[in-house]
Design an enzyme around this catalytic site. Structure first.
Site, PDB file in Angstrom:
ATOM      1  N   GLU A  45     -35.124  10.012   8.697  1.00 19.57           N
ATOM      2  CA  GLU A  45     -35.978   8.815   8.768  1.00 19.57           C
ATOM      3  C   GLU A  45     -37.203   8.984   7.876  1.00 19.57           C
ATOM      4  O   GLU A  45     -38.328   8.661   8.265  1.00 19.57           O
ATOM      5  CB  GLU A  45     -36.404   8.544  10.220  1.00 19.57           C
ATOM      6  CG  GLU A  45     -35.247   8.365  11.179  1.00 19.57           C
ATOM      7  CD  GLU A  45     -35.683   8.062  12.605  1.00 19.57           C
ATOM      8  OE1 GLU A  45     -36.843   7.619  12.803  1.00 19.57           O
ATOM      9  OE2 GLU A  45     -34.870   8.257  13.535  1.00 19.57           O
ATOM     10  N   ASP A  67     -40.295   8.854   5.642  1.00 18.12           N
ATOM     11  CA  ASP A  67     -41.325   8.014   5.029  1.00 18.12           C
ATOM     12  C   ASP A  67     -42.612   8.839   4.984  1.00 18.12           C
ATOM     13  O   ASP A  67     -42.834   9.707   5.828  1.00 18.12           O
ATOM     14  CB  ASP A  67     -41.535   6.671   5.745  1.00 18.12           C
ATOM     15  CG  ASP A  67     -41.644   6.784   7.258  1.00 18.12           C
ATOM     16  OD1 ASP A  67     -42.088   7.839   7.763  1.00 18.12           O
ATOM     17  OD2 ASP A  67     -41.274   5.820   7.955  1.00 18.12           O
ATOM     18  N   HIS A  99     -41.252  11.802   9.403  1.00 14.34           N
ATOM     19  CA  HIS A  99     -42.290  10.772   9.253  1.00 14.34           C
ATOM     20  C   HIS A  99     -43.601  11.511   8.949  1.00 14.34           C
ATOM     21  O   HIS A  99     -44.319  11.947   9.851  1.00 14.34           O
ATOM     22  CB  HIS A  99     -42.431   9.952  10.541  1.00 14.34           C
ATOM     23  CG  HIS A  99     -41.212   9.165  10.897  1.00 14.34           C
ATOM     24  ND1 HIS A  99     -40.724   8.157  10.107  1.00 14.34           N
ATOM     25  CD2 HIS A  99     -40.379   9.256  11.972  1.00 14.34           C
ATOM     26  CE1 HIS A  99     -39.640   7.632  10.679  1.00 14.34           C
ATOM     27  NE2 HIS A  99     -39.412   8.285  11.811  1.00 14.34           N
ATOM     28  N   ASN A 147     -31.321  14.272  17.087  1.00 13.59           N
ATOM     29  CA  ASN A 147     -32.312  13.728  16.153  1.00 13.59           C
ATOM     30  C   ASN A 147     -33.682  13.692  16.819  1.00 13.59           C
ATOM     31  O   ASN A 147     -33.811  13.271  17.972  1.00 13.59           O
ATOM     32  CB  ASN A 147     -31.888  12.304  15.752  1.00 13.59           C
ATOM     33  CG  ASN A 147     -32.720  11.728  14.626  1.00 13.59           C
ATOM     34  OD1 ASN A 147     -32.793  12.298  13.540  1.00 13.59           O
ATOM     35  ND2 ASN A 147     -33.334  10.574  14.862  1.00 13.59           N
ATOM     36  N   GLU A 198     -34.757  12.067  20.328  1.00  8.62           N
ATOM     37  CA  GLU A 198     -36.132  12.268  20.798  1.00  8.62           C
ATOM     38  C   GLU A 198     -36.216  12.666  22.270  1.00  8.62           C
ATOM     39  O   GLU A 198     -37.010  12.119  23.043  1.00  8.62           O
ATOM     40  CB  GLU A 198     -36.966  11.006  20.531  1.00  8.62           C
ATOM     41  CG  GLU A 198     -37.023  10.646  19.053  1.00  8.62           C
ATOM     42  CD  GLU A 198     -37.802   9.362  18.778  1.00  8.62           C
ATOM     43  OE1 GLU A 198     -38.357   8.779  19.722  1.00  8.62           O
ATOM     44  OE2 GLU A 198     -37.835   8.942  17.610  1.00  8.62           O
TER      45      GLU A 198
END
Length: 675
Positions: A273, A275, A245, A208, A165
């Site tokens: 990651e 979701d 996400h 990432n 990030e």
């Protein structure tokens, strides 16, 4: 395993002693069947060379529902917070690997791929790092952190999120403000990747980030330019992680194009990651399909297991509900991967626990050939019997350790071979020629302790002893004996009576290691220590099971049943005919109580009355031995079916001095397997 001082006096009187005995029962997908591979996420993803993983929290590993899903469904694991800087180096130069080790060791023991997350990130960063203002100091701190953490897990991590990030949200397409950018400048990312490559050349190195899934976004373009520049200049970068996400609508329309465009730069892409708010089946299917359509999309990780485990718990974004039940999104994902949801089968799939119970039947039948391994005396070893075998398969060979008995006492022997047909001709290496030394050493157990990358040989010397070796195939590599205990635990002294402290057995789960032992007086003892403390710290010795003297005699072995939350306990008993046999129990926990499985003379786990001998019954004793395992590490995992058991037997007509009895080693093969 019978100690020397009492061996000579049992055999002549054992039948009379036993006439009055009344037995009382105490109160990765590798190699999986095709049907299992087609109905779980990780196994189905593996069919296309991908992984399907999840984020794992060490604090939830004591939750049986959580770990049941984890072990069944996922072939990759990412520590959720346990490898972040605030956990691994909370103060400068003081590293804490306990929580990360717990996850890493557990994953390795189960054959699950491990992703490292994360080395350099502006968040969850200790204040002592954030406050550094000198560039040389910060550069040294960053490089040391990367190197130390990566060295800890070198050879065990498939891919690392080296930098996480680093790009700003919004229209700039530039790096965000952070202590690393502000003090070191934009070059800190390149520095981090070069340091990471030096620390572990074999690991995949990833950048990432979140909100880089839509191709036209400035943030996505900024990351793309950086990766393109790195590849052009030879900066080591192997993969890009897109966190994914998503809101209720799922991925943007350009998501597959984004994956393809990054992959075209010569890097792998991973969904790291995932979701999705409210877990729309269509949204999940679209996300997975985009990955499946890009050859270099190598895997998918969902960020948690159940909705209650998610950082977005109020949005119910995962594949399993709070009770651990599969949601419609689960079936959509599995179908998109190419699998078959259990609910669509003509016969509904049984719950996992029921399937495993079926795989461990309530009755057993076996077949045995003749003796496979016999003593090989030499000029200094006048061996009468070979017994108490322990065995692992490693690097294409069976490695067998055993006790050798003679009139002068007991010691240990090692042999290896590629196939059981070669067992009889294998060279015997006597371990009294190693640092293990001469004197009473008996009843070995061997396993690889993955956290330390060492082989352990556990055996009895009058105490519970062990030696270590970095190379199992080197018989001269074993260390001198060391003891697990300073002396016999008090609870054993209080209950052993006229028995003897024998047959030590070590097995570990994800958090603890347990040492079981017997006393020839109807008691099974258990001590424990943590995985991190092993081999030290064994305390809390308790009576794990008890029965009459000969019903729970000695030679306990405990195993983890592959793909389940079941453990199998075997203990040698002496039957009413004076012959040795095995009883069995199961438990959901190594620290739990044991439920009888096949535990009587009429329904034994293994006894002469449930073993067929096609070549002739060369023994009526099915005595001290060990199961052929599915792996070789400290979890002692065995298959759920098609069991094989190496055991000691002897001519039924033999008698006399117990030390001179002609024990030989044979192999049982289960003939009533349920799968």
């Amino acid at each position: 395993m019978n100690p020397l001082k009492r061996l000579g006096r049992r055999r002549a009187s054992v039948s009379a002693l036993l006439a009055a005995v009344i037995l009382v029962t105490p109160g990765t997908a590798t190699g999986a069947p095709d049907g299992v591979k087609a109905s779980t996420l990780g196994a189905q993803a593996a069919q296309s060379g991908r992984y399907f993983g999840t984020a794992v929290a060490a604090g939830r590993l004591g939750d049986g529902t959580y770990t049941g899903i984890l072990d069944r469904e996922f072939n990759s694991v990412t520590p959720e917070n346990e490898m972040k800087w605030d956990t691994t180096e909370p103060s400068r130069g003081s590293f804490n690997f306990g929580p990360a080790d717990q996850i890493a060791n557990r994953a390795q023991a189960r054959g699950q791929r491990l992703r490292g997350h994360t080395l350099v990130w502006h968040s969850q960063l200790p204040g002592w790092v954030s406050s550094i203002r000198d560039a040389n100091t910060l550069r040294g701190v960053m490089n040391n952190h990367i190197t130390t953490v990566m060295n800890r897990y070198k050879g065990r991590i498939h891919s690392w999120d080296v930098v996480n990030e680093a790009f700003a949200d919004g229209p700039s397409g530039q790096l965000r403000s952070s202590v690393f950018r502000d003090v070191l400048g934009n070059g800190f990312i390149e520095q981090a990747f070069r340091t990471a490559r030096s620390a572990d050349p074999a690991a995949k190195l990833c950048y990432n980030d979140y909100n880089i899934e839509n191709w036209s976004d400035a943030k996505t373009q900024g990351v793309y330019r950086m990766v393109r520049d790195f590849k052009a200049r030879g900066v080591p970068i192997d993969c890009v992680g897109l966190q994914a996400h998503f809101g209720t609508g799922g991925p943007p329309a350009s998501f597959q194009s984004t994956l393809s465009n990054f992959a075209a730069l010569g890097v792998d892409v991973q969904i790291t990651e995932l979701d999705i708010a409210q877990a729309s089946p269509t949204a999940y299917a679209n996300t997975v399909r985009a990955c499946m359509n890009v050859a270099r999309c190598t895997g998918i990780t969902v960020w948690g297991i159940r909705d209650s485990d998610s950082w977005r718990a109020t949005e119910n974004p995962l594949l399993f509900d709070r009770g651990g039940n599969k949601k419609p999104a689960y079936n959509a994902v599995l179908t998109t991967l190419g699998g078959t949801p259990a609910a669509t089968r003509s016969t509904p799939a049984a719950p996992r626990s029921a399937a495993n119970a079926a795989a461990l039947p309530g009755r057993y039948s076996w077949s045995s050939g003749g003796p496979l391994i016999s003593p090989k005396p030499d000029s200094t070893h006048n061996v009468a019997g070979i017994k108490d075998p322990t065995v692992v398969q490693y690097n294409g060979k069976y490695h067998v350790f055993a006790s050798v008995a003679s009139s002068s006492g007991y010691n240990l022997v090692y042999l290896n071979f590629s196939d059981w047909s070669q067992a009889g001709s294998a060279t015997h290496h006597y371990l009294d020629r190693s640092a293990i030394g001469r004197g009473y050493r008996a009843a070995p157990q061997v396993f690889y302790y993955a956290p330390q990358r060492l082989w352990y040989l556990v055996y009895q010397t009058g105490n519970a002893s062990y030696s270590t070796n970095p190379d199992i195939s080197n018989p001269n590599g074993w260390s001198a004996p060391r003891n697990f205990y300073s002396s016999m635990p008090d609870i054993i002294k209080q209950n052993i009576g006229n028995g003897h402290w024998v047959d030590m057995w070590v097995i570990c789960d994800s958090a603890n290691c347990y040492l079981f032992s017997s006393d020839d007086n109807g008691h099974l003892y258990r001590s424990q220590t943590t995985v991190g403390q092993f081999p030290n710290g064994f305390t809390n010795t308790v009576i794990a099971a008890q029965d009459s003297k000969y019903a729970l005699f000695e030679a306990s072995n405990v195993y983890k049943v592959q793909g389940s939350n079941q453990y199998l306990l075997l203990v040698e008993a002496i039957g009413s005919d004076g012959r040795r046999y095995f009883r069995s129990w199961t438990s959901g926990s190594l620290a739990g109580s044991w439920t009888p499985l096949a535990a009587s003379e009429s329904n034994p786990f293994a006894r002469s009355n449930n073993v067929a001998f096609p070549s002739g019954a060369w023994t009526r004793d099915i005595s001290h031995g060990e199961m052929i395992r599915a792996g070789h590490d400290q979890t002692l995992t065995i298959p759920a079916c098609r069991l094989q058991y190496v055991y000691q037997g002897m001519n039924p007509n033999a008698g006399g001095d117990y030390n001179l009895l002609p024990w030989r080693l044979g192999l049982l093969t289960q003939t009533n397997s349920t799968c």
